[in-house]
Enzyme design. Structure first.
Site, mmCIF file in Angstrom:
data_model
loop_
_atom_site.group_PDB
_atom_site.id
_atom_site.type_symbol
_atom_site.label_atom_id
_atom_site.label_comp_id
_atom_site.label_asym_id
_atom_site.label_seq_id
_atom_site.Cartn_x
_atom_site.Cartn_y
_atom_site.Cartn_z
ATOM 1 N N ARG A 76 0.231 14.978 13.071
ATOM 2 C CA ARG A 76 0.791 15.031 11.873
ATOM 3 C C ARG A 76 1.391 16.152 10.476
ATOM 4 O O ARG A 76 1.161 16.101 9.751
ATOM 5 C CB ARG A 76 -0.217 13.680 11.218
ATOM 6 C CG ARG A 76 0.093 12.020 12.130
ATOM 7 C CD ARG A 76 -0.833 11.379 10.814
ATOM 8 N NE ARG A 76 -0.089 10.805 10.213
ATOM 9 C CZ ARG A 76 -0.211 9.256 9.349
ATOM 10 N NH1 ARG A 76 -1.463 9.288 9.262
ATOM 11 N NH2 ARG A 76 0.451 8.979 8.528
ATOM 12 N N PRO A 77 2.416 16.226 11.933
ATOM 13 C CA PRO A 77 2.582 18.016 10.805
ATOM 14 C C PRO A 77 3.076 17.751 9.222
ATOM 15 O O PRO A 77 3.609 16.560 9.060
ATOM 16 C CB PRO A 77 3.431 18.353 11.417
ATOM 17 C CG PRO A 77 4.485 18.189 12.625
ATOM 18 C CD PRO A 77 3.232 16.365 12.695
ATOM 19 N N ILE A 78 3.161 18.561 8.032
ATOM 20 C CA ILE A 78 3.872 18.212 6.721
ATOM 21 C C ILE A 78 4.804 19.107 6.464
ATOM 22 O O ILE A 78 5.685 19.965 5.926
ATOM 23 C CB ILE A 78 2.840 18.393 5.631
ATOM 24 C CG1 ILE A 78 1.880 19.260 5.787
ATOM 25 C CG2 ILE A 78 1.849 16.820 5.880
ATOM 26 C CD1 ILE A 78 1.292 19.834 4.137
ATOM 27 N N ASP A 133 3.740 1.017 12.588
ATOM 28 C CA ASP A 133 2.824 0.143 12.101
ATOM 29 C C ASP A 133 2.527 -1.577 12.072
ATOM 30 O O ASP A 133 1.329 -1.924 12.105
ATOM 31 C CB ASP A 133 2.816 0.413 10.684
ATOM 32 C CG ASP A 133 2.460 1.187 9.808
ATOM 33 O OD1 ASP A 133 2.203 2.222 10.811
ATOM 34 O OD2 ASP A 133 2.592 1.444 8.251
ATOM 35 N N CYS A 164 -5.614 8.037 8.321
ATOM 36 C CA CYS A 164 -5.692 7.791 9.907
ATOM 37 C C CYS A 164 -4.894 8.975 11.092
ATOM 38 O O CYS A 164 -3.980 9.616 11.273
ATOM 39 C CB CYS A 164 -4.359 6.917 10.629
ATOM 40 S SG CYS A 164 -4.952 5.325 9.405
ATOM 41 N N LYS A 174 0.602 -1.070 -0.319
ATOM 42 C CA LYS A 174 -0.113 -0.003 0.346
ATOM 43 C C LYS A 174 0.556 1.085 0.085
ATOM 44 O O LYS A 174 0.327 2.430 -0.735
ATOM 45 C CB LYS A 174 -0.610 -0.173 1.251
ATOM 46 C CG LYS A 174 -1.531 2.046 1.406
ATOM 47 C CD LYS A 174 -2.357 1.324 2.778
ATOM 48 C CE LYS A 174 -2.535 2.462 4.063
ATOM 49 N NZ LYS A 174 -1.580 3.570 3.988
ATOM 50 N N ASN A 175 2.078 1.730 0.908
ATOM 51 C CA ASN A 175 2.666 2.412 1.002
ATOM 52 C C ASN A 175 3.697 2.913 -0.508
ATOM 53 O O ASN A 175 4.141 3.776 -0.401
ATOM 54 C CB ASN A 175 3.310 2.720 2.344
ATOM 55 C CG ASN A 175 2.228 2.361 3.360
ATOM 56 O OD1 ASN A 175 0.783 3.131 3.307
ATOM 57 N ND2 ASN A 175 2.960 2.539 4.773
ATOM 58 N N ARG A 219 -4.157 9.707 3.456
ATOM 59 C CA ARG A 219 -3.159 10.721 3.923
ATOM 60 C C ARG A 219 -1.887 10.873 2.959
ATOM 61 O O ARG A 219 -1.470 12.114 3.075
ATOM 62 C CB ARG A 219 -2.180 10.130 5.032
ATOM 63 C CG ARG A 219 -0.769 10.631 5.937
ATOM 64 C CD ARG A 219 -1.406 11.140 6.546
ATOM 65 N NE ARG A 219 -0.522 12.324 6.785
ATOM 66 C CZ ARG A 219 -0.350 13.357 7.954
ATOM 67 N NH1 ARG A 219 -2.121 14.471 7.771
ATOM 68 N NH2 ARG A 219 0.623 14.595 7.397
ATOM 69 N N ARG A 235 -9.304 0.220 4.314
ATOM 70 C CA ARG A 235 -8.017 1.222 3.449
ATOM 71 C C ARG A 235 -6.728 0.328 2.927
ATOM 72 O O ARG A 235 -6.047 0.625 2.245
ATOM 73 C CB ARG A 235 -7.853 1.938 4.110
ATOM 74 C CG ARG A 235 -9.244 3.760 4.212
ATOM 75 C CD ARG A 235 -8.567 4.568 5.189
ATOM 76 N NE ARG A 235 -7.853 4.723 4.541
ATOM 77 C CZ ARG A 235 -6.549 5.299 5.388
ATOM 78 N NH1 ARG A 235 -6.550 5.545 6.808
ATOM 79 N NH2 ARG A 235 -5.139 5.199 5.165
HETATM 80 C C1 UD1 Z 1 4.375 6.739 6.437
HETATM 81 C C2 UD1 Z 1 3.250 5.411 6.276
HETATM 82 C C3 UD1 Z 1 2.650 5.038 7.747
HETATM 83 C C4 UD1 Z 1 3.994 4.592 8.847
HETATM 84 C C5 UD1 Z 1 5.040 6.252 8.918
HETATM 85 C C6 UD1 Z 1 5.684 5.553 9.438
HETATM 86 C C7 UD1 Z 1 2.385 6.298 4.493
HETATM 87 C C8 UD1 Z 1 1.286 6.406 3.097
HETATM 88 N N1 UD1 Z 1 2.603 6.078 5.410
HETATM 89 O O1 UD1 Z 1 3.197 8.254 7.107
HETATM 90 O O2 UD1 Z 1 1.736 4.099 7.694
HETATM 91 O O3 UD1 Z 1 2.992 4.590 10.482
HETATM 92 O O4 UD1 Z 1 5.484 6.558 7.176
HETATM 93 O O5 UD1 Z 1 6.494 5.014 9.371
HETATM 94 O O6 UD1 Z 1 3.635 5.414 3.102
HETATM 95 N N2 UD1 Z 1 6.487 14.320 10.673
HETATM 96 C C9 UD1 Z 1 7.520 15.091 10.807
HETATM 97 N N3 UD1 Z 1 6.314 16.884 10.156
HETATM 98 C C10 UD1 Z 1 6.625 16.304 8.594
HETATM 99 C C11 UD1 Z 1 6.153 14.882 8.191
HETATM 100 C C12 UD1 Z 1 6.768 14.145 9.730
HETATM 101 O O7 UD1 Z 1 7.066 16.624 12.286
HETATM 102 O O8 UD1 Z 1 6.643 17.402 7.768
HETATM 103 C C13 UD1 Z 1 6.706 13.443 11.911
HETATM 104 C C14 UD1 Z 1 5.652 12.941 12.267
HETATM 105 O O9 UD1 Z 1 4.937 13.510 12.378
HETATM 106 C C15 UD1 Z 1 6.312 11.632 12.936
HETATM 107 C C16 UD1 Z 1 7.190 11.502 12.076
HETATM 108 O O10 UD1 Z 1 7.887 12.466 11.456
HETATM 109 O O11 UD1 Z 1 6.042 11.829 14.188
HETATM 110 C C17 UD1 Z 1 6.996 9.541 11.174
HETATM 111 O O12 UD1 Z 1 6.408 10.515 10.576
HETATM 112 P P1 UD1 Z 1 6.506 10.190 8.761
HETATM 113 O O13 UD1 Z 1 7.278 9.248 8.038
HETATM 114 O O14 UD1 Z 1 6.127 11.377 7.807
HETATM 115 O O15 UD1 Z 1 4.858 9.482 8.694
HETATM 116 P P2 UD1 Z 1 4.021 9.742 7.167
HETATM 117 O O16 UD1 Z 1 4.816 9.636 5.355
HETATM 118 O O17 UD1 Z 1 3.418 9.746 7.264
#
Ligand code: UD1
Length: 417
Positions: A122-124, A305, A117, A22-23, A93, A397
Protein backbone atom coordinates in the site's frame (compact mmCIF):
# COMPACT_ATOMS: atom_id res chain seq x y z
CA UNK A 1 -7.79 -11.96 23.40
CA UNK A 2 -11.56 -12.38 22.90
CA UNK A 3 -12.92 -14.30 19.93
CA UNK A 4 -16.28 -14.41 18.22
CA UNK A 5 -18.37 -17.55 18.43
CA UNK A 6 -20.96 -17.94 15.67
CA UNK A 7 -23.49 -20.76 15.33
CA UNK A 8 -24.77 -21.24 11.81
CA UNK A 9 -28.29 -21.78 10.62
CA UNK A 10 -30.15 -18.60 11.62
CA UNK A 11 -32.09 -16.66 9.03
CA UNK A 12 -31.60 -12.95 9.68
CA UNK A 13 -34.69 -10.82 9.89
CA UNK A 14 -35.61 -7.42 11.29
CA UNK A 15 -34.21 -3.93 10.97
CA UNK A 16 -30.81 -2.43 11.63
CA UNK A 17 -29.62 1.19 11.92
CA UNK A 18 -26.48 1.97 9.97
CA UNK A 19 -23.76 3.98 11.76
CA UNK A 20 -21.63 6.85 10.47
CA UNK A 21 -19.08 6.12 7.76
CA UNK A 22 -15.71 5.04 9.12
CA UNK A 23 -13.78 6.13 6.05
CA UNK A 24 -15.29 9.62 6.15
CA UNK A 25 -14.90 9.99 9.91
CA UNK A 26 -11.24 8.95 9.94
CA UNK A 27 -10.48 11.81 7.53
CA UNK A 28 -12.77 14.41 9.10
CA UNK A 29 -11.16 14.09 12.55
CA UNK A 30 -7.63 14.94 11.31
CA UNK A 31 -9.18 17.58 9.00
CA UNK A 32 -10.47 19.39 12.10
CA UNK A 33 -6.88 20.53 12.75
CA UNK A 34 -7.10 22.85 9.72
CA UNK A 35 -9.09 25.38 11.77
CA UNK A 36 -8.44 26.98 15.16
CA UNK A 37 -12.17 27.18 15.87
CA UNK A 38 -14.28 24.55 17.60
CA UNK A 39 -15.48 21.63 15.50
CA UNK A 40 -18.53 19.52 16.29
CA UNK A 41 -18.85 16.16 14.54
CA UNK A 42 -22.09 14.18 14.80
CA UNK A 43 -22.86 10.57 13.84
CA UNK A 44 -19.35 9.27 14.52
CA UNK A 45 -19.28 5.48 14.64
CA UNK A 46 -18.34 4.03 18.02
CA UNK A 47 -15.40 2.02 16.71
CA UNK A 48 -11.79 1.38 17.66
CA UNK A 49 -10.28 3.49 14.83
CA UNK A 50 -12.16 6.60 16.00
CA UNK A 51 -11.01 6.13 19.59
CA UNK A 52 -7.39 5.83 18.39
CA UNK A 53 -7.73 9.06 16.38
CA UNK A 54 -9.14 10.89 19.41
CA UNK A 55 -6.15 9.66 21.44
CA UNK A 56 -3.85 10.98 18.70
CA UNK A 57 -5.56 14.39 18.91
CA UNK A 58 -5.10 14.40 22.68
CA UNK A 59 -1.42 13.44 22.31
CA UNK A 60 -1.01 16.55 20.11
CA UNK A 61 -2.44 18.75 22.88
CA UNK A 62 -5.87 19.14 21.24
CA UNK A 63 -8.93 19.30 23.56
CA UNK A 64 -11.70 16.81 22.83
CA UNK A 65 -15.06 16.28 24.57
CA UNK A 66 -17.65 13.60 23.82
CA UNK A 67 -20.98 15.44 23.92
CA UNK A 68 -22.85 12.17 23.29
CA UNK A 69 -21.46 8.70 22.41
CA UNK A 70 -21.51 9.76 18.72
CA UNK A 71 -20.89 13.53 18.91
CA UNK A 72 -17.37 14.84 19.41
CA UNK A 73 -16.24 18.40 20.09
CA UNK A 74 -12.69 19.23 19.00
CA UNK A 75 -10.88 22.39 20.05
CA UNK A 76 -7.64 22.48 18.03
CA UNK A 77 -6.51 25.88 19.39
CA UNK A 78 -4.31 24.23 22.04
CA UNK A 79 -2.34 22.05 19.58
CA UNK A 80 1.25 21.84 20.79
CA UNK A 81 2.90 19.12 18.65
CA UNK A 82 2.87 18.02 15.04
CA UNK A 83 4.28 14.53 15.68
CA UNK A 84 1.60 11.91 16.37
CA UNK A 85 3.11 9.02 18.38
CA UNK A 86 4.15 5.79 16.66
CA UNK A 87 2.24 3.49 19.11
CA UNK A 88 -1.05 5.07 17.98
CA UNK A 89 -0.27 5.81 14.32
CA UNK A 90 0.72 2.18 13.66
CA UNK A 91 -2.83 1.10 14.55
CA UNK A 92 -4.59 2.61 11.56
CA UNK A 93 -3.93 3.47 7.98
CA UNK A 94 -5.85 6.75 8.06
CA UNK A 95 -3.26 8.38 10.32
CA UNK A 96 -1.67 9.52 7.05
CA UNK A 97 -4.32 12.27 6.98
CA UNK A 98 -2.34 14.07 9.70
CA UNK A 99 0.26 14.75 6.99
CA UNK A 100 -2.13 16.88 4.93
CA UNK A 101 -3.88 18.60 7.82
CA UNK A 102 -0.77 19.41 9.91
CA UNK A 103 1.31 20.65 7.00
CA UNK A 104 -1.69 22.59 5.67
CA UNK A 105 -2.22 24.37 8.97
CA UNK A 106 1.24 24.52 10.59
CA UNK A 107 3.69 23.88 7.74
CA UNK A 108 5.10 20.89 9.65
CA UNK A 109 4.20 17.23 10.10
CA UNK A 110 6.19 14.24 11.30
CA UNK A 111 4.09 11.10 10.96
CA UNK A 112 5.34 7.52 11.36
CA UNK A 113 4.58 5.30 8.33
CA UNK A 114 1.00 4.19 9.13
CA UNK A 115 -0.34 0.68 9.85
CA UNK A 116 -3.83 -0.65 9.09
CA UNK A 117 -5.14 -3.68 7.20
CA UNK A 118 -2.61 -5.80 5.35
CA UNK A 119 -4.01 -5.81 1.81
CA UNK A 120 -0.64 -6.29 0.12
CA UNK A 121 1.61 -3.36 -0.83
CA UNK A 122 0.00 0.00 0.00
CA UNK A 123 2.39 2.71 -1.23
CA UNK A 124 1.80 6.39 -0.44
CA UNK A 125 3.79 7.81 -3.36
CA UNK A 126 0.76 9.74 -4.68
CA UNK A 127 0.23 11.44 -1.32
CA UNK A 128 3.89 12.47 -1.33
CA UNK A 129 3.83 13.57 -4.95
CA UNK A 130 0.80 15.78 -4.21
CA UNK A 131 2.27 17.38 -1.10
CA UNK A 132 5.58 17.99 -2.92
CA UNK A 133 3.73 19.60 -5.83
CA UNK A 134 2.21 22.07 -3.34
CA UNK A 135 5.76 23.04 -2.33
CA UNK A 136 6.37 20.84 0.70
CA UNK A 137 9.68 19.09 1.40
CA UNK A 138 9.01 15.43 2.07
CA UNK A 139 11.63 13.09 3.56
CA UNK A 140 11.29 9.54 4.79
CA UNK A 141 13.81 8.44 7.41
CA UNK A 142 13.82 6.05 10.38
CA UNK A 143 10.22 5.05 9.63
CA UNK A 144 9.04 8.67 9.78
CA UNK A 145 7.49 10.79 7.04
CA UNK A 146 8.71 14.35 7.59
CA UNK A 147 6.90 17.10 5.73
CA UNK A 148 7.68 20.78 6.01
CA UNK A 149 6.83 23.91 4.03
CA UNK A 150 7.41 27.60 4.56
CA UNK A 151 4.53 28.20 2.18
CA UNK A 152 2.16 25.91 0.28
CA UNK A 153 1.17 27.08 -3.19
CA UNK A 154 -1.68 25.69 -5.30
CA UNK A 155 -0.69 23.39 -8.19
CA UNK A 156 -2.08 21.11 -10.88
CA UNK A 157 -1.74 17.48 -9.76
CA UNK A 158 -2.57 14.51 -11.94
CA UNK A 159 -2.80 11.32 -9.86
CA UNK A 160 -1.16 8.28 -11.49
CA UNK A 161 -3.57 5.96 -9.68
CA UNK A 162 -7.07 6.70 -8.41
CA UNK A 163 -6.46 6.89 -4.67
CA UNK A 164 -8.97 7.79 -1.95
CA UNK A 165 -6.25 8.60 0.57
CA UNK A 166 -4.11 10.71 -1.77
CA UNK A 167 -7.15 12.66 -3.04
CA UNK A 168 -8.22 13.54 0.51
CA UNK A 169 -4.69 14.27 1.77
CA UNK A 170 -3.99 16.68 -1.10
CA UNK A 171 -7.40 18.29 -0.62
CA UNK A 172 -6.60 18.88 3.08
CA UNK A 173 -3.23 20.52 2.42
CA UNK A 174 -4.54 22.57 -0.54
CA UNK A 175 -7.40 24.00 1.54
CA UNK A 176 -4.92 26.32 3.33
CA UNK A 177 -2.46 26.76 0.40
CA UNK A 178 -2.20 30.02 -1.45
CA UNK A 179 -3.91 29.97 -4.84
CA UNK A 180 -5.67 27.27 -6.82
CA UNK A 181 -5.09 23.51 -6.82
CA UNK A 182 -6.57 21.15 -9.38
CA UNK A 183 -6.55 17.40 -8.63
CA UNK A 184 -7.12 15.38 -11.78
CA UNK A 185 -7.89 11.65 -11.89
CA UNK A 186 -9.22 12.17 -8.36
CA UNK A 187 -11.11 9.41 -6.54
CA UNK A 188 -14.90 9.91 -6.44
CA UNK A 189 -15.94 8.01 -3.30
CA UNK A 190 -18.87 9.46 -1.29
CA UNK A 191 -16.52 9.80 1.71
CA UNK A 192 -14.46 12.32 -0.30
CA UNK A 193 -17.59 14.37 -0.90
CA UNK A 194 -18.37 14.24 2.83
CA UNK A 195 -14.89 15.51 3.74
CA UNK A 196 -15.22 18.30 1.13
CA UNK A 197 -18.65 19.27 2.54
CA UNK A 198 -17.14 19.38 6.04
CA UNK A 199 -14.29 21.62 4.87
CA UNK A 200 -16.58 23.87 2.82
CA UNK A 201 -18.86 24.34 5.83
CA UNK A 202 -15.77 25.69 7.66
CA UNK A 203 -15.16 28.15 4.81
CA UNK A 204 -13.00 26.16 2.38
CA UNK A 205 -13.53 26.58 -1.36
CA UNK A 206 -13.63 23.08 -2.85
CA UNK A 207 -15.57 22.35 -6.03
CA UNK A 208 -16.00 19.11 -7.95
CA UNK A 209 -15.64 16.56 -5.11
CA UNK A 210 -17.38 13.39 -6.33
CA UNK A 211 -16.05 13.92 -9.86
CA UNK A 212 -12.56 13.14 -11.15
CA UNK A 213 -11.51 16.81 -11.18
CA UNK A 214 -11.45 18.65 -7.85
CA UNK A 215 -10.68 22.38 -7.78
CA UNK A 216 -9.59 23.98 -4.52
CA UNK A 217 -9.00 27.67 -3.96
CA UNK A 218 -6.91 28.09 -0.82
CA UNK A 219 -8.22 30.23 2.05
CA UNK A 220 -6.39 32.00 4.91
CA UNK A 221 -8.84 31.13 7.61
CA UNK A 222 -11.39 28.49 8.49
CA UNK A 223 -14.19 28.93 11.04
CA UNK A 224 -16.21 26.69 13.37
CA UNK A 225 -18.43 23.93 12.01
CA UNK A 226 -21.03 21.38 13.02
CA UNK A 227 -21.15 18.42 10.65
CA UNK A 228 -23.01 15.10 10.49
CA UNK A 229 -21.05 12.18 9.02
CA UNK A 230 -22.74 10.26 6.17
CA UNK A 231 -23.90 6.66 6.73
CA UNK A 232 -21.38 3.85 6.27
CA UNK A 233 -22.05 2.20 2.91
CA UNK A 234 -19.73 -0.72 3.67
CA UNK A 235 -21.40 -1.46 7.01
CA UNK A 236 -24.73 -1.25 5.14
CA UNK A 237 -23.41 -3.59 2.44
CA UNK A 238 -22.31 -6.04 5.13
CA UNK A 239 -25.86 -6.35 6.49
CA UNK A 240 -27.27 -6.56 2.96
CA UNK A 241 -25.00 -9.52 2.21
CA UNK A 242 -25.72 -11.11 5.61
CA UNK A 243 -29.46 -10.84 4.91
CA UNK A 244 -29.07 -12.24 1.41
CA UNK A 245 -26.71 -15.09 2.34
CA UNK A 246 -28.92 -16.35 5.19
CA UNK A 247 -32.04 -16.22 3.00
CA UNK A 248 -33.34 -13.58 5.39
CA UNK A 249 -35.35 -10.38 5.25
CA UNK A 250 -33.38 -7.38 6.52
CA UNK A 251 -34.34 -3.71 6.51
CA UNK A 252 -31.50 -1.21 6.78
CA UNK A 253 -32.38 2.30 7.83
CA UNK A 254 -30.44 5.58 7.81
CA UNK A 255 -28.62 4.76 4.58
CA UNK A 256 -28.03 6.66 1.34
CA UNK A 257 -29.23 4.03 -1.17
CA UNK A 258 -27.43 5.74 -4.08
CA UNK A 259 -24.07 4.93 -2.43
CA UNK A 260 -25.02 1.25 -2.51
CA UNK A 261 -25.99 1.11 -6.20
CA UNK A 262 -23.05 -1.11 -7.27
CA UNK A 263 -23.97 -3.73 -4.65
CA UNK A 264 -27.73 -3.41 -5.18
CA UNK A 265 -27.27 -3.99 -8.92
CA UNK A 266 -25.13 -7.08 -8.31
CA UNK A 267 -27.57 -8.57 -5.78
CA UNK A 268 -30.45 -8.07 -8.24
CA UNK A 269 -28.36 -9.73 -10.95
CA UNK A 270 -28.12 -12.70 -8.57
CA UNK A 271 -31.93 -12.71 -8.34
CA UNK A 272 -31.93 -11.40 -4.79
CA UNK A 273 -34.75 -8.97 -4.05
CA UNK A 274 -33.66 -5.46 -3.06
CA UNK A 275 -36.28 -2.80 -2.32
CA UNK A 276 -34.98 0.76 -2.20
CA UNK A 277 -36.75 3.69 -0.50
CA UNK A 278 -35.54 7.24 0.31
CA UNK A 279 -33.25 6.34 3.19
CA UNK A 280 -33.77 2.63 3.67
CA UNK A 281 -33.06 -0.61 1.84
CA UNK A 282 -34.73 -3.99 2.31
CA UNK A 283 -33.04 -7.20 1.18
CA UNK A 284 -34.99 -10.42 0.86
CA UNK A 285 -32.77 -13.46 0.31
CA UNK A 286 -33.26 -16.08 -2.37
CA UNK A 287 -32.56 -19.68 -1.25
CA UNK A 288 -30.84 -20.36 -4.57
CA UNK A 289 -29.18 -17.16 -5.89
CA UNK A 290 -27.69 -17.02 -9.38
CA UNK A 291 -23.93 -17.05 -9.96
CA UNK A 292 -22.33 -13.74 -10.96
CA UNK A 293 -19.04 -12.19 -12.00
CA UNK A 294 -17.66 -9.25 -10.03
CA UNK A 295 -14.84 -6.86 -10.81
CA UNK A 296 -13.77 -4.43 -8.09
CA UNK A 297 -13.07 -0.85 -9.15
CA UNK A 298 -12.88 2.59 -7.56
CA UNK A 299 -16.31 4.19 -6.93
CA UNK A 300 -18.81 3.96 -8.58
CA UNK A 301 -17.45 0.50 -9.39
CA UNK A 302 -17.99 -2.49 -7.12
CA UNK A 303 -16.12 -1.71 -3.85
CA UNK A 304 -13.04 -3.73 -2.98
CA UNK A 305 -14.16 -3.47 0.65
CA UNK A 306 -17.16 -5.68 -0.24
CA UNK A 307 -15.07 -8.27 -2.10
CA UNK A 308 -14.59 -10.82 0.71
CA UNK A 309 -18.25 -10.50 1.73
CA UNK A 310 -19.42 -10.97 -1.86
CA UNK A 311 -17.23 -14.08 -2.11
CA UNK A 312 -19.04 -15.69 0.83
CA UNK A 313 -22.37 -14.99 -0.85
CA UNK A 314 -21.16 -16.46 -4.14
CA UNK A 315 -20.33 -19.77 -2.40
CA UNK A 316 -24.12 -20.08 -2.04
CA UNK A 317 -24.90 -19.24 -5.69
CA UNK A 318 -25.83 -21.82 -8.24
CA UNK A 319 -22.85 -22.44 -10.56
CA UNK A 320 -19.50 -20.81 -11.29
CA UNK A 321 -18.74 -17.22 -10.33
CA UNK A 322 -15.65 -15.10 -10.69
CA UNK A 323 -14.23 -12.17 -8.71
CA UNK A 324 -11.44 -10.01 -10.12
CA UNK A 325 -9.72 -7.73 -7.60
CA UNK A 326 -8.51 -4.66 -9.48
CA UNK A 327 -7.88 -2.23 -6.62
CA UNK A 328 -5.41 -4.04 -4.34
CA UNK A 329 -2.68 -6.40 -5.51
CA UNK A 330 -3.10 -9.04 -2.84
CA UNK A 331 -6.46 -8.83 -1.18
CA UNK A 332 -7.23 -12.53 -1.08
CA UNK A 333 -5.96 -13.57 2.34
CA UNK A 334 -9.51 -14.65 3.26
CA UNK A 335 -9.59 -17.31 0.52
CA UNK A 336 -7.60 -19.93 2.45
CA UNK A 337 -9.78 -19.48 5.53
CA UNK A 338 -12.98 -19.81 3.46
CA UNK A 339 -11.59 -22.96 1.83
CA UNK A 340 -11.05 -24.40 5.30
CA UNK A 341 -14.78 -23.88 5.84
CA UNK A 342 -15.49 -25.93 2.71
CA UNK A 343 -15.70 -23.21 0.03
CA UNK A 344 -14.54 -24.22 -3.43
CA UNK A 345 -12.36 -21.35 -4.60
CA UNK A 346 -9.45 -21.36 -7.02
CA UNK A 347 -7.12 -18.38 -7.23
CA UNK A 348 -5.34 -17.33 -10.42
CA UNK A 349 -3.49 -14.04 -10.07
CA UNK A 350 -6.03 -11.35 -9.33
CA UNK A 351 -9.04 -13.57 -10.06
CA UNK A 352 -10.88 -15.96 -7.77
CA UNK A 353 -13.09 -18.66 -9.30
CA UNK A 354 -15.87 -19.76 -6.97
CA UNK A 355 -17.92 -22.88 -7.48
CA UNK A 356 -21.31 -22.97 -5.81
CA UNK A 357 -23.33 -23.98 -4.21
CA UNK A 358 -21.28 -25.39 -1.30
CA UNK A 359 -22.35 -26.29 2.19
CA UNK A 360 -19.94 -24.46 4.47
CA UNK A 361 -18.96 -26.02 7.76
CA UNK A 362 -17.97 -24.11 10.88
CA UNK A 363 -14.24 -23.92 11.67
CA UNK A 364 -11.77 -21.81 13.63
CA UNK A 365 -10.74 -18.90 11.38
CA UNK A 366 -8.57 -15.83 11.80
CA UNK A 367 -9.81 -12.35 10.83
CA UNK A 368 -7.03 -11.51 8.38
CA UNK A 369 -8.30 -7.94 7.97
CA UNK A 370 -11.34 -5.81 8.82
CA UNK A 371 -13.68 -6.73 5.96
CA UNK A 372 -12.45 -10.34 5.80
CA UNK A 373 -13.39 -10.57 9.48
CA UNK A 374 -16.94 -9.43 8.68
CA UNK A 375 -17.04 -11.94 5.82
CA UNK A 376 -16.18 -14.76 8.26
CA UNK A 377 -19.11 -13.74 10.47
CA UNK A 378 -21.43 -14.11 7.46
CA UNK A 379 -19.73 -17.41 6.53
CA UNK A 380 -20.28 -18.57 10.12
CA UNK A 381 -23.96 -17.64 9.92
CA UNK A 382 -24.55 -19.91 6.93
CA UNK A 383 -22.18 -22.71 7.95
CA UNK A 384 -23.16 -25.90 9.64
CA UNK A 385 -22.02 -25.90 13.27
CA UNK A 386 -19.75 -23.49 15.11
CA UNK A 387 -17.26 -20.96 13.78
CA UNK A 388 -14.78 -19.30 16.11
CA UNK A 389 -13.16 -16.13 14.75
CA UNK A 390 -9.88 -14.93 16.26
CA UNK A 391 -8.03 -11.61 15.81
CA UNK A 392 -11.37 -9.82 16.06
CA UNK A 393 -9.72 -6.52 16.96
CA UNK A 394 -9.65 -6.03 13.16
CA UNK A 395 -13.45 -6.28 13.06
CA UNK A 396 -13.92 -3.87 15.97
CA UNK A 397 -11.75 -1.31 14.14
CA UNK A 398 -14.60 -0.68 11.73
CA UNK A 399 -17.93 -2.10 12.91
CA UNK A 400 -19.99 -0.51 15.67
CA UNK A 401 -21.67 -3.07 17.97
CA UNK A 402 -21.53 -5.78 15.34
CA UNK A 403 -22.41 -8.58 17.75
CA UNK A 404 -25.40 -6.69 19.16
CA UNK A 405 -26.65 -5.64 15.71
CA UNK A 406 -26.30 -9.15 14.26
CA UNK A 407 -27.89 -10.73 17.36
CA UNK A 408 -30.85 -8.32 17.14
CA UNK A 409 -31.43 -9.68 13.62
CA UNK A 410 -31.48 -13.23 14.99
CA UNK A 411 -27.83 -14.26 14.56
CA UNK A 412 -26.37 -16.60 17.14
CA UNK A 413 -23.17 -14.74 17.83
CA UNK A 414 -21.30 -13.88 21.02
CA UNK A 415 -17.90 -12.81 22.19
CA UNK A 416 -15.97 -15.44 24.11
CA UNK A 417 -12.66 -15.32 25.99
C1 UD1 B 1 -9.21 3.59 1.16
C2 UD1 B 1 -10.11 2.99 2.21
C3 UD1 B 1 -10.16 1.48 2.09
C4 UD1 B 1 -10.51 1.07 0.66
C5 UD1 B 1 -9.64 1.77 -0.36
C6 UD1 B 1 -10.08 1.53 -1.78
C7 UD1 B 1 -9.89 4.58 4.00
C8 UD1 B 1 -9.35 4.89 5.35
N1 UD1 B 1 -9.61 3.37 3.51
O1 UD1 B 1 -7.90 3.11 1.41
O2 UD1 B 1 -11.13 0.99 2.99
O3 UD1 B 1 -10.33 -0.33 0.52
O4 UD1 B 1 -9.66 3.20 -0.13
O5 UD1 B 1 -11.40 1.86 -1.94
O6 UD1 B 1 -10.58 5.39 3.41
N2 UD1 B 1 -1.95 3.58 -4.27
C9 UD1 B 1 -0.71 3.87 -4.80
N3 UD1 B 1 -0.07 4.98 -4.34
C10 UD1 B 1 -0.61 5.81 -3.42
C11 UD1 B 1 -1.88 5.52 -2.89
C12 UD1 B 1 -2.54 4.39 -3.34
O7 UD1 B 1 -0.19 3.14 -5.63
O8 UD1 B 1 0.02 6.81 -3.06
C13 UD1 B 1 -2.69 2.39 -4.76
C14 UD1 B 1 -2.97 1.37 -3.63
O9 UD1 B 1 -1.88 0.51 -3.43
C15 UD1 B 1 -4.18 0.66 -4.18
C16 UD1 B 1 -4.93 1.78 -4.92
O10 UD1 B 1 -3.97 2.80 -5.18
O11 UD1 B 1 -3.79 -0.32 -5.10
C17 UD1 B 1 -6.09 2.38 -4.18
O12 UD1 B 1 -5.68 2.76 -2.87
P1 UD1 B 1 -6.35 3.97 -2.08
O13 UD1 B 1 -7.60 4.40 -2.76
O14 UD1 B 1 -5.32 4.98 -1.78
O15 UD1 B 1 -6.74 3.23 -0.71
P2 UD1 B 1 -6.66 3.83 0.73
O16 UD1 B 1 -6.92 5.30 0.70
O17 UD1 B 1 -5.45 3.33 1.44
Amino acid sequence: MPRLHVIGGSRLSGSVRISGAKNAAVAIIPAALLTEATVRIENLPNIYDIHVLVKILQSLGVKTVWETPSTLLIDPSTLSSWQPPYELVKKLRASYYFLGSLVGRYGQAVVPVPGGCDLGPRPIDQHIKGLAALGANVNMEHGLIKVSATKLTGANIYLDVVSVGATINIMLAATRASGRTVIENAAKEPEIVDVANFLNAMGAKIRGAGTDVIRITGVNELGPVSHTVIPDRIEAGTYMVAGAATGGDVLLHEVIPKHLDPLTAKLREMDIQVEVADDSIRVIGNPCPLAADIKTFPYPGFPTDMQALAMVLLTQADGSSMITENVFENRFKHVDELKRMGAQIKLEGRTAFITGRTRLSGAPVKATDLRAGAAFIVAGLIAEGETVISDINHIYRGYENICEKMAALGAQIKEIE
